[in-house]
Design a protein around this motif. Structure first.
Motif, PDB file in Angstrom:
ATOM      1  N   GLY A   1     -35.873   0.553  -7.775  1.00  0.00           N
ATOM      2  CA  GLY A   1     -35.111   1.759  -8.102  1.00  0.00           C
ATOM      3  C   GLY A   1     -33.647   1.618  -7.750  1.00  0.00           C
ATOM      4  O   GLY A   1     -32.758   2.031  -8.514  1.00  0.00           O
ATOM      5  N   GLN A   2     -33.363   1.042  -6.593  1.00  0.00           N
ATOM      6  CA  GLN A   2     -31.985   0.786  -6.194  1.00  0.00           C
ATOM      7  C   GLN A   2     -31.298  -0.152  -7.189  1.00  0.00           C
ATOM      8  O   GLN A   2     -30.150   0.065  -7.585  1.00  0.00           O
ATOM      9  N   ILE A   3     -32.016  -1.181  -7.588  1.00  0.00           N
ATOM     10  CA  ILE A   3     -31.446  -2.169  -8.510  1.00  0.00           C
ATOM     11  C   ILE A   3     -31.124  -1.529  -9.850  1.00  0.00           C
ATOM     12  O   ILE A   3     -30.041  -1.743 -10.414  1.00  0.00           O
ATOM     13  N   THR A   4     -32.032  -0.721 -10.384  1.00  0.00           N
ATOM     14  CA  THR A   4     -31.806  -0.101 -11.690  1.00  0.00           C
ATOM     15  C   THR A   4     -30.582   0.806 -11.673  1.00  0.00           C
ATOM     16  O   THR A   4     -29.755   0.777 -12.597  1.00  0.00           O
ATOM     17  N   ALA A   5     -30.454   1.612 -10.625  1.00  0.00           N
ATOM     18  CA  ALA A   5     -29.305   2.516 -10.535  1.00  0.00           C
ATOM     19  C   ALA A   5     -27.997   1.741 -10.463  1.00  0.00           C
ATOM     20  O   ALA A   5     -27.015   2.085 -11.129  1.00  0.00           O
ATOM     21  N   ARG A   6     -27.993   0.686  -9.686  1.00  0.00           N
ATOM     22  CA  ARG A   6     -26.758  -0.092  -9.550  1.00  0.00           C
ATOM     23  C   ARG A   6     -26.458  -0.913 -10.802  1.00  0.00           C
ATOM     24  O   ARG A   6     -25.297  -1.166 -11.109  1.00  0.00           O
ATOM     25  N   VAL A   7     -27.484  -1.314 -11.511  1.00  0.00           N
ATOM     26  CA  VAL A   7     -27.265  -2.017 -12.780  1.00  0.00           C
ATOM     27  C   VAL A   7     -26.569  -1.101 -13.775  1.00  0.00           C
ATOM     28  O   VAL A   7     -25.604  -1.486 -14.446  1.00  0.00           O
ATOM     29  N   LEU A   8     -27.051   0.142 -13.882  1.00  0.00           N
ATOM     30  CA  LEU A   8     -26.425   1.100 -14.793  1.00  0.00           C
ATOM     31  C   LEU A   8     -24.982   1.376 -14.391  1.00  0.00           C
ATOM     32  O   LEU A   8     -24.086   1.435 -15.239  1.00  0.00           O
ATOM     33  N   LEU A   9     -24.755   1.531 -13.080  1.00  0.00           N
ATOM     34  CA  LEU A   9     -23.404   1.811 -12.605  1.00  0.00           C
ATOM     35  C   LEU A   9     -22.480   0.623 -12.860  1.00  0.00           C
ATOM     36  O   LEU A   9     -21.342   0.790 -13.323  1.00  0.00           O
ATOM     37  N   ASN A  10     -22.943  -0.588 -12.570  1.00  0.00           N
ATOM     38  CA  ASN A  10     -22.114  -1.780 -12.766  1.00  0.00           C
ATOM     39  C   ASN A  10     -21.803  -2.030 -14.230  1.00  0.00           C
ATOM     40  O   ASN A  10     -20.694  -2.447 -14.574  1.00  0.00           O
ATOM     41  N   THR A  11     -22.753  -1.753 -15.097  1.00  0.00           N
ATOM     42  CA  THR A  11     -22.511  -1.922 -16.524  1.00  0.00           C
ATOM     43  C   THR A  11     -21.430  -0.965 -16.999  1.00  0.00           C
ATOM     44  O   THR A  11     -20.521  -1.349 -17.752  1.00  0.00           O
ATOM     45  N   LEU A  12     -21.506   0.295 -16.546  1.00  0.00           N
ATOM     46  CA  LEU A  12     -20.486   1.274 -16.902  1.00  0.00           C
ATOM     47  C   LEU A  12     -19.117   0.854 -16.379  1.00  0.00           C
ATOM     48  O   LEU A  12     -18.110   0.935 -17.094  1.00  0.00           O
ATOM     49  N   GLN A  13     -19.064   0.396 -15.134  1.00  0.00           N
ATOM     50  CA  GLN A  13     -17.799  -0.032 -14.543  1.00  0.00           C
ATOM     51  C   GLN A  13     -17.215  -1.220 -15.293  1.00  0.00           C
ATOM     52  O   GLN A  13     -16.009  -1.265 -15.560  1.00  0.00           O
ATOM     53  N   ALA A  14     -18.060  -2.179 -15.646  1.00  0.00           N
ATOM     54  CA  ALA A  14     -17.587  -3.362 -16.363  1.00  0.00           C
ATOM     55  C   ALA A  14     -17.026  -2.993 -17.728  1.00  0.00           C
ATOM     56  O   ALA A  14     -15.977  -3.515 -18.150  1.00  0.00           O
ATOM     57  N   VAL A  15     -17.690  -2.095 -18.421  1.00  0.00           N
ATOM     58  CA  VAL A  15     -17.202  -1.663 -19.740  1.00  0.00           C
ATOM     59  C   VAL A  15     -15.852  -0.963 -19.615  1.00  0.00           C
ATOM     60  O   VAL A  15     -14.942  -1.192 -20.422  1.00  0.00           O
ATOM     61  N   VAL A  16     -15.703  -0.125 -18.585  1.00  0.00           N
ATOM     62  CA  VAL A  16     -14.419   0.558 -18.375  1.00  0.00           C
ATOM     63  C   VAL A  16     -13.307  -0.446 -18.100  1.00  0.00           C
ATOM     64  O   VAL A  16     -12.208  -0.355 -18.655  1.00  0.00           O
ATOM     65  N   VAL A  17     -13.563  -1.434 -17.233  1.00  0.00           N
ATOM     66  CA  VAL A  17     -12.569  -2.462 -16.921  1.00  0.00           C
ATOM     67  C   VAL A  17     -12.191  -3.249 -18.173  1.00  0.00           C
ATOM     68  O   VAL A  17     -11.007  -3.526 -18.427  1.00  0.00           O
ATOM     69  N   LEU A  18     -13.174  -3.610 -18.978  1.00  0.00           N
ATOM     70  CA  LEU A  18     -12.909  -4.371 -20.201  1.00  0.00           C
ATOM     71  C   LEU A  18     -12.115  -3.550 -21.210  1.00  0.00           C
ATOM     72  O   LEU A  18     -11.233  -4.080 -21.898  1.00  0.00           O
ATOM     73  N   LEU A  19     -12.393  -2.258 -21.295  1.00  0.00           N
ATOM     74  CA  LEU A  19     -11.647  -1.397 -22.219  1.00  0.00           C
ATOM     75  C   LEU A  19     -10.192  -1.259 -21.777  1.00  0.00           C
ATOM     76  O   LEU A  19      -9.271  -1.304 -22.601  1.00  0.00           O
ATOM     77  N   VAL A  20      -9.972  -1.102 -20.471  1.00  0.00           N
ATOM     78  CA  VAL A  20      -8.593  -1.025 -19.961  1.00  0.00           C
ATOM     79  C   VAL A  20      -7.871  -2.341 -20.222  1.00  0.00           C
ATOM     80  O   VAL A  20      -6.707  -2.352 -20.641  1.00  0.00           O
ATOM     81  N   ALA A  21      -8.557  -3.463 -19.999  1.00  0.00           N
ATOM     82  CA  ALA A  21      -7.948  -4.777 -20.244  1.00  0.00           C
ATOM     83  C   ALA A  21      -7.592  -4.941 -21.721  1.00  0.00           C
ATOM     84  O   ALA A  21      -6.558  -5.528 -22.060  1.00  0.00           O
ATOM     85  N   TYR A  22      -8.437  -4.424 -22.595  1.00  0.00           N
ATOM     86  CA  TYR A  22      -8.178  -4.557 -24.035  1.00  0.00           C
ATOM     87  C   TYR A  22      -6.992  -3.703 -24.470  1.00  0.00           C
ATOM     88  O   TYR A  22      -6.088  -4.184 -25.168  1.00  0.00           O
ATOM     89  N   PHE A  23      -6.972  -2.445 -24.068  1.00  0.00           N
ATOM     90  CA  PHE A  23      -5.924  -1.540 -24.544  1.00  0.00           C
ATOM     91  C   PHE A  23      -4.580  -1.783 -23.858  1.00  0.00           C
ATOM     92  O   PHE A  23      -3.528  -1.521 -24.442  1.00  0.00           O
ATOM     93  N   VAL A  24      -4.585  -2.280 -22.621  1.00  0.00           N
ATOM     94  CA  VAL A  24      -3.317  -2.511 -21.903  1.00  0.00           C
ATOM     95  C   VAL A  24      -2.784  -3.915 -22.166  1.00  0.00           C
ATOM     96  O   VAL A  24      -1.586  -4.095 -22.424  1.00  0.00           O
ATOM     97  N   TYR A  25      -3.664  -4.936 -22.125  1.00  0.00           N
ATOM     98  CA  TYR A  25      -3.216  -6.326 -22.235  1.00  0.00           C
ATOM     99  C   TYR A  25      -3.780  -7.056 -23.460  1.00  0.00           C
ATOM    100  O   TYR A  25      -3.557  -8.250 -23.603  1.00  0.00           O
ATOM    101  N   ASN A  26      -4.520  -6.347 -24.291  1.00  0.00           N
ATOM    102  CA  ASN A  26      -5.108  -6.943 -25.496  1.00  0.00           C
ATOM    103  C   ASN A  26      -5.997  -8.134 -25.162  1.00  0.00           C
ATOM    104  O   ASN A  26      -5.999  -9.158 -25.844  1.00  0.00           O
ATOM    105  N   VAL A  27      -6.773  -8.007 -24.088  1.00  0.00           N
ATOM    106  CA  VAL A  27      -7.722  -9.047 -23.696  1.00  0.00           C
ATOM    107  C   VAL A  27      -8.935  -8.955 -24.608  1.00  0.00           C
ATOM    108  O   VAL A  27      -9.568  -7.898 -24.722  1.00  0.00           O
ATOM    109  N   GLN A  28      -9.276 -10.065 -25.249  1.00  0.00           N
ATOM    110  CA  GLN A  28     -10.345 -10.087 -26.231  1.00  0.00           C
ATOM    111  C   GLN A  28     -11.637 -10.657 -25.632  1.00  0.00           C
ATOM    112  O   GLN A  28     -11.606 -11.453 -24.695  1.00  0.00           O
TER     113      GLN A  28
END
Length: 371
Positions: A224-251
């Protein structure tokens, strides 16, 4: 199964209500990426050289040489006089000083007519040889500019030329290299350090003891701990990647599904290691130093901020044994090179092996109460 989903939902609610978790696990990686991208630059060159030029000749040739230096990628030219340039060099405001002595233009103009004359040292290069990298680069840059000027003065026509062929289909910038490393650092920190501190705190406060009085199994609690943290980490990673794309055009040149899969694998691996640390530590005060002792060296040997191949040979066996380097390589391979799962078989296999062993050890050593 019902207990598993309730534990997962409860953990997600705890994350959402904890402001410190949101700030440190989400905003800190974004701030780090923006800071590094700003200070280190997001351009295509990682080369930077500040050149102070003291033009004492004032001829067309000296101006042409200064202009040639300023056209070199990564070179910043500051026009000054010799005493001021030397002072800037000693203070570190300039990397090298180029002094163009009087008579340089005249020497070039008579070079074609008098080909047997000896060369004159009309160009003086001042540098600090205690910094060999800057010295070598500076000497090469200035030497190339002077050589071009000499060839033009005598009408030199080369019999053999070199053709440059670029085989890098995806030109990479500094920020393109850093973003996968920051993602890897975020995954390791959130899960290894976060799990160890959280579980140790719950054990000390008696929360786990009360759970032990229920039919709940340790494997169900860990899952249960792992599943919750997996969902949270996936959301965080997507947010970081979106910021990298829109600010620095990281593909992301590879598969998004594969990238999320590697993030999932890295999250599971470091979370399982975090559970082992939580089992070894009796209190949160002891869990944090143990987690730091393990994670802190990984920051420097995991290829997060610079390539693993640049590390000393003595550290190479260590790099090949720890999971952080394989996670960073896999994320960088998918994002920067468009690598496939077949090409990433080695890091995937190593991370999977770490996950299986760490999860089994965590399940066996997990303690509900302080003993």
């Amino acid at each position: 199964m019902k207990a598993y989903w309730r534990l997962t939902w409860a953990q997600l609610l705890l994350f959402a209500r904890n402001k410190n978790t949101v700030i440190w696990s989400l905003f800190l990686p974004i701030f780090m990426m923006l800071a590094l991208g700003t200070f280190m630059g997001n351009g295509g060159t990682q080369f930077s050289l500040t050149v102070a030029v003291a033009d004492e000749d004032g001829s067309d040739a000296s101006r042409d040489l200064t202009e040639e230096l300023s056209k070199t990628a990564g070179v910043k030219v500051n026009r000054t006089d010799a005493p001021s340039g030397l002072a800037s060099l000693k203070k570190g405001d300039a990397d090298i000083l180029v002094r163009l002595k009087k008579g340089m233009g005249e020497a070039l103009s008579r070079a074609d007519a008098d080909k047997g004359s000896s060369p004159t040292d009309a160009v003086r290069l001042y540098l600090d040889k205690s910094n060999p990298t800057v010295s070598q680069v500076g000497t090469t840059v200035v030497g190339q500019a002077v050589d071009k000027l000499n060839k033009e003065a005598v009408g030199f026509r080369p019999a053999v030329t070199t053709q440059e062929l670029d085989v890098q289909t995806r030109p990479l910038r500094t920020i393109d290299f850093l973003v996968p490393g920051i993602l890897s650092l975020m995954i390791m920190s959130n899960n290894l350090n976060g799990v160890a501190a959280t579980i140790a705190s719950w054990r000390e406060r008696g929360i786990l003891r009360r759970m032990q009085g229920t039919p709940l199994k340790s494997s169900t609690f860990i899952a249960g701990q792992i599943t919750a943290r997996v969902l949270l980490n996936t959301l965080q990673a997507v947010v970081v990647l979106l910021v990298a794309y829109f600010v620095y055009n990281v593909q992301v040149y590879g598969s998004w599904l594969l990238l999320l899969g590697m993030i999932l694998l890295g999250t599971l691996t470091f979370m399982s290691i975090g559970f082992i640390i939580a089992s070894l530590a009796r209190t949160p005060e002891s869990a944090a130093p143990i987690a730091g002792l393990i994670s802190f060296p990984m920051i420097f040997v995991g290829g997060i901020f610079f390539p693993v191949r640049d590390l000393p040979g003595l550290l190479q066996p260590v790099v090949k044994a720890i999971p952080i380097g394989y996670l960073t390589d896999s994320l960088r391979g998918v994002m920067n090179e468009g690598a496939t799962l077949v090409q990433l078989w080695l890091p995937t296999s190593v991370l999977a092996a770490w996950l299986i062993v760490a999860f089994l050890v965590a399940t066996v050593t997990f303690r509900w109460d302080v003993k």
